[in-house]
Scaffold this active site. Structure first.
Site, short mmCIF file in Angstrom:
data_model
loop_
_atom_site.label_atom_id
_atom_site.label_comp_id
_atom_site.label_asym_id
_atom_site.label_seq_id
_atom_site.Cartn_x
_atom_site.Cartn_y
_atom_site.Cartn_z
N VAL A 51 -4.59 -11.20 5.70
CA VAL A 51 -4.34 -11.26 7.15
C VAL A 51 -5.53 -11.81 7.95
CG1 VAL A 51 -2.55 -9.47 7.23
CG2 VAL A 51 -4.97 -8.81 7.50
N ARG B 194 -9.91 9.02 -2.16
CA ARG B 194 -9.63 9.96 -1.06
C ARG B 194 -9.48 11.36 -1.65
NH1 ARG B 194 -5.51 6.54 2.79
NH2 ARG B 194 -5.02 5.35 0.94
N LEU C 18 -0.31 -2.76 9.13
CA LEU C 18 -1.01 -1.69 8.40
C LEU C 18 -2.15 -2.22 7.55
CD1 LEU C 18 2.04 -0.56 8.84
CD2 LEU C 18 1.48 1.01 6.99
N THR D 275 -11.23 -7.77 8.35
CA THR D 275 -9.79 -7.46 8.26
C THR D 275 -9.33 -6.76 9.54
OG1 THR D 275 -9.71 -7.37 5.87
CG2 THR D 275 -8.09 -6.05 7.02
N GLY E 182 0.83 -1.21 0.00
CA GLY E 182 0.00 0.00 0.00
C GLY E 182 0.86 1.26 0.00
N PHE E 183 0.18 2.37 0.05
CA PHE E 183 0.83 3.69 0.04
C PHE E 183 1.85 3.81 1.20
CE2 PHE E 183 -0.39 7.88 2.20
CZ PHE E 183 0.71 8.57 1.72
N ASN F 119 -2.56 -8.64 0.51
CA ASN F 119 -3.46 -9.39 -0.40
C ASN F 119 -3.78 -8.59 -1.66
OD1 ASN F 119 -5.24 -7.45 0.42
ND2 ASN F 119 -6.88 -8.85 1.04
N TYR G 17 -15.18 0.48 9.50
CA TYR G 17 -13.79 0.92 9.64
C TYR G 17 -13.56 1.50 11.04
CZ TYR G 17 -9.46 3.47 8.42
OH TYR G 17 -8.17 3.97 8.37
P1 NAD Z 1 -3.52 1.60 1.44
O1 NAD Z 1 -4.88 1.18 0.98
O2 NAD Z 1 -2.61 2.18 0.41
O3 NAD Z 1 -2.77 0.38 2.14
C1 NAD Z 1 -3.43 -0.67 2.82
C2 NAD Z 1 -2.81 -1.98 2.37
O4 NAD Z 1 -3.40 -3.05 3.08
C3 NAD Z 1 -3.03 -2.27 0.88
O5 NAD Z 1 -1.81 -2.63 0.28
C4 NAD Z 1 -4.02 -3.43 0.88
O6 NAD Z 1 -3.92 -4.25 -0.26
C5 NAD Z 1 -3.66 -4.13 2.17
N1 NAD Z 1 -4.75 -4.95 2.71
C6 NAD Z 1 -6.04 -4.58 2.92
N2 NAD Z 1 -6.74 -5.62 3.45
C7 NAD Z 1 -5.86 -6.66 3.58
C8 NAD Z 1 -5.98 -7.98 4.05
N3 NAD Z 1 -7.16 -8.48 4.50
N4 NAD Z 1 -4.88 -8.77 4.03
C9 NAD Z 1 -3.69 -8.31 3.57
N5 NAD Z 1 -3.52 -7.04 3.12
C10 NAD Z 1 -4.60 -6.23 3.12
O7 NAD Z 1 -3.74 2.62 2.63
P2 NAD Z 1 -2.71 3.47 3.49
O8 NAD Z 1 -3.14 4.88 3.41
O9 NAD Z 1 -1.31 3.11 3.14
O10 NAD Z 1 -3.06 2.97 4.96
C11 NAD Z 1 -2.23 2.09 5.69
C12 NAD Z 1 -2.75 1.96 7.10
O11 NAD Z 1 -2.79 3.23 7.75
C13 NAD Z 1 -4.18 1.40 7.19
O12 NAD Z 1 -4.25 0.55 8.31
C14 NAD Z 1 -5.03 2.62 7.44
O13 NAD Z 1 -6.20 2.30 8.15
C15 NAD Z 1 -4.09 3.48 8.27
N6 NAD Z 1 -4.42 4.89 8.16
C16 NAD Z 1 -4.11 5.60 7.05
C17 NAD Z 1 -4.46 6.94 6.96
C18 NAD Z 1 -4.14 7.77 5.75
O14 NAD Z 1 -4.61 8.91 5.68
N7 NAD Z 1 -3.36 7.30 4.80
C19 NAD Z 1 -5.12 7.56 8.04
C20 NAD Z 1 -5.45 6.78 9.14
C21 NAD Z 1 -5.08 5.46 9.22
N1 UDP Z 2 -14.05 14.86 -0.06
C1 UDP Z 2 -14.45 15.79 -1.00
N2 UDP Z 2 -14.34 15.44 -2.31
C2 UDP Z 2 -13.86 14.24 -2.74
C3 UDP Z 2 -13.44 13.29 -1.77
C4 UDP Z 2 -13.56 13.64 -0.43
O1 UDP Z 2 -14.87 16.90 -0.67
O2 UDP Z 2 -13.80 14.02 -3.96
C5 UDP Z 2 -14.13 15.22 1.38
C6 UDP Z 2 -14.79 14.17 2.26
O3 UDP Z 2 -16.19 14.35 2.28
C7 UDP Z 2 -14.12 14.46 3.60
C8 UDP Z 2 -12.74 14.98 3.24
O4 UDP Z 2 -12.81 15.34 1.87
O5 UDP Z 2 -14.83 15.47 4.27
C9 UDP Z 2 -11.64 13.93 3.42
O6 UDP Z 2 -12.05 12.76 2.74
P1 UDP Z 2 -11.15 11.46 2.58
O7 UDP Z 2 -12.00 10.46 1.89
O8 UDP Z 2 -9.85 11.79 1.96
O9 UDP Z 2 -10.81 10.99 4.05
P2 UDP Z 2 -11.61 10.93 5.44
O10 UDP Z 2 -10.89 11.89 6.30
O11 UDP Z 2 -13.04 11.31 5.26
O12 UDP Z 2 -11.46 9.51 5.84
#
Ligand code: NAD
Ligand code: UDP
Length: 313
Positions: free
Chosen positions: A57, A184, A71, A90, A10-11, A32, A143
């Site tokens: 997972v 997002r 993650l 998950t 992932g990211f 996955n 979530y």
């Molecule tokens: P992402 O979607 O890029 O990465 C998540 C990864 O998890 C993906 O590679 C996906 O394929 C994998 N995955 C999902 N379900 C799975 C499963 N059942 N088994 C194995 N792999 C699985 O998202 P991200 O932004 O990199 O987020 C990573 C973590 O950080 C997540 O736990 C997310 O909830 C948390 N998080 C991210 C943000 C954000 O803004 N980026 C904010 C809050 C929390």
């Molecule tokens: N949002 C928006 N336009 C879009 C996607 C999201 O205005 O095309 C808004 C969404 O309603 C939220 C904020 O941007 O208020 C952040 O959304 P995001 O899905 O990135 O993450 P969240 O913090 O809601 O999990």
């Protein structure tokens, strides 16, 4: 040390993988590929210390490792709401399996929880001792409640089995390698601006978030893993609060786009305000973000521009 990273494709997981390999550690990346992409791991795959395991997972994990970054979870609202029961599974089973592995191996665990545990917060900014305002039956619950029960499991494994587990509560984080199609706000606005489409503002665009660049987040996560005696959740995020109009304007300026702003209905339970109180991270980790949102967005635009060019080529 030998690290296991779930969600490695992932990211954030892929950047964390690169950072740990650069420090000379070995990394086993588990994913996955639900929202992750092998392209994110191209750099890692070329290194001898990296191994990829395609695994969900929600099934038990077995591996030797010293430390686990957990993650794996869908993170974008449209994606986690597409299969809500899968998302709950998950968050719950995935975390349970990670904690069982940690119990067997004695590995230290850092898991990525989220600001969504605060729901639509009535306390502002959000401190770690705020217990949140989550709708347990709404469309975001899979979530939000999933991550809340993941934290519950973590702290019960700590109390019952002595597992050394840390929970980072991540606030919105962005940067290169985000999936351009995952819905997002940052990826949506940048892709819309680059392709001349309308910028979709949900609601009236006055809702706020606080955006952290990935380099700051990866640094925070590694500090949390390395720190001794952490026994409570820690907020990681950028405390600079901005509304969605502001983000749209910055993106349009950077891209030099004339895309129009259009307004769409605000999704149900969309939090109105969000901003981390990061005093705990400062006190226990000496951590604070350094990258201003304008600078991080400019870097992210460069990445998405190349992505768009690749698609056209
Ligand atoms: P992402 O979607 O890029 O990465 C998540 C990864 O998890 C993906 O590679 C996906 O394929 C994998 N995955 C999902 N379900 C799975 C499963 N059942 N088994 C194995 N792999 C699985 O998202 P991200 O932004 O990199 O987020 C990573 C973590 O950080 C997540 O736990 C997310 O909830 C948390 N998080 C991210 C943000 C954000 O803004 N980026 C904010 C809050 C929390
Ligand atoms: N949002 C928006 N336009 C879009 C996607 C999201 O205005 O095309 C808004 C969404 O309603 C939220 C904020 O941007 O208020 C952040 O959304 P995001 O899905 O990135 O993450 P969240 O913090 O809601 O999990």
């Amino acid at each position: 040390m030998k690290y296991l990273i779930t969600g490695a494709a992932g990211f954030l997981g892929s950047h964390l993988t690169d950072a740990l390999l650069a420090q000379g550690h070995e990394v086993i990346g588990v994913d996955n590929l639900l929202s992750g992409r092998m392209k994110n791991l191209e750099k890692a795959a070329a290194q001898p210390g990296f191994e990829f395991v395609h695994h969900d997972v929600t099934e038990p994990l077995s591996s030797n490792c010293d430390r686990i970054f957990h993650l794996a979870a869908p993170a974008s609202p449209p994606l986690y709401q597409k299969d809500p029961v899968g998302t709950s599974k998950t968050c719950f089973l995935g975390t349970l399996n990670v904690l069982e592995l940690a119990r067997e191996t004695g590995a230290r665990v850092t898991m990525t929880s989220t600001s969504e545990v605060y729901g639509d917060p009535t306390q502002h900014p959000q401190r770690e001792d705020y217990h949140g305002n989550v709708n347990p039956t709404g469309p975001r619950a899979c979530y939000d409640e999933g991550k809340r029960v993941a934290e519950t499991l973590a702290f019960d494994f700590r109390r019952m089995h002595g597992v050394d587990v840390r929970a980072a509560r991540l606030f919105n984080t962005y940067g290169p390698r985000m999936d351009p199609k995952d819905g997002r706000v940052v990826s949506n606005f940048i892709m819309q601006a680059l392709t001349g489409k309308d910028i979709t503002l949900f609601g009236d665009g006055s809702q706020t978030r606080s955006f952290c660049y990935y380099t700051d987040m990866v640094r925070g996560l590694i500090r949390l893993m390395d720190a001794d005696n952490i026994d409570a959740p820690v907020n990681l995020g950028n405390p600079v609060e901005v509304d969605m109009h502001h983000i749209a304007r910055i993106v349009l300026d950077i891209v030099g786009s004339s895309s129009e702003l259009v307004y769409k209905p605000l999704p149900e339970d969309d939090p109105t305000r969000r901003k981390p109180d990061i005093r705990r991270a400062w006190e226990v980790l000496n951590w604070a973000p350094e990258v201003p949102v304008e600078e991080g967005l400019a870097q992210t635009v460069v990445y998405f521009k190349n992505y768009v060019l690749d698609q056209v080529a």
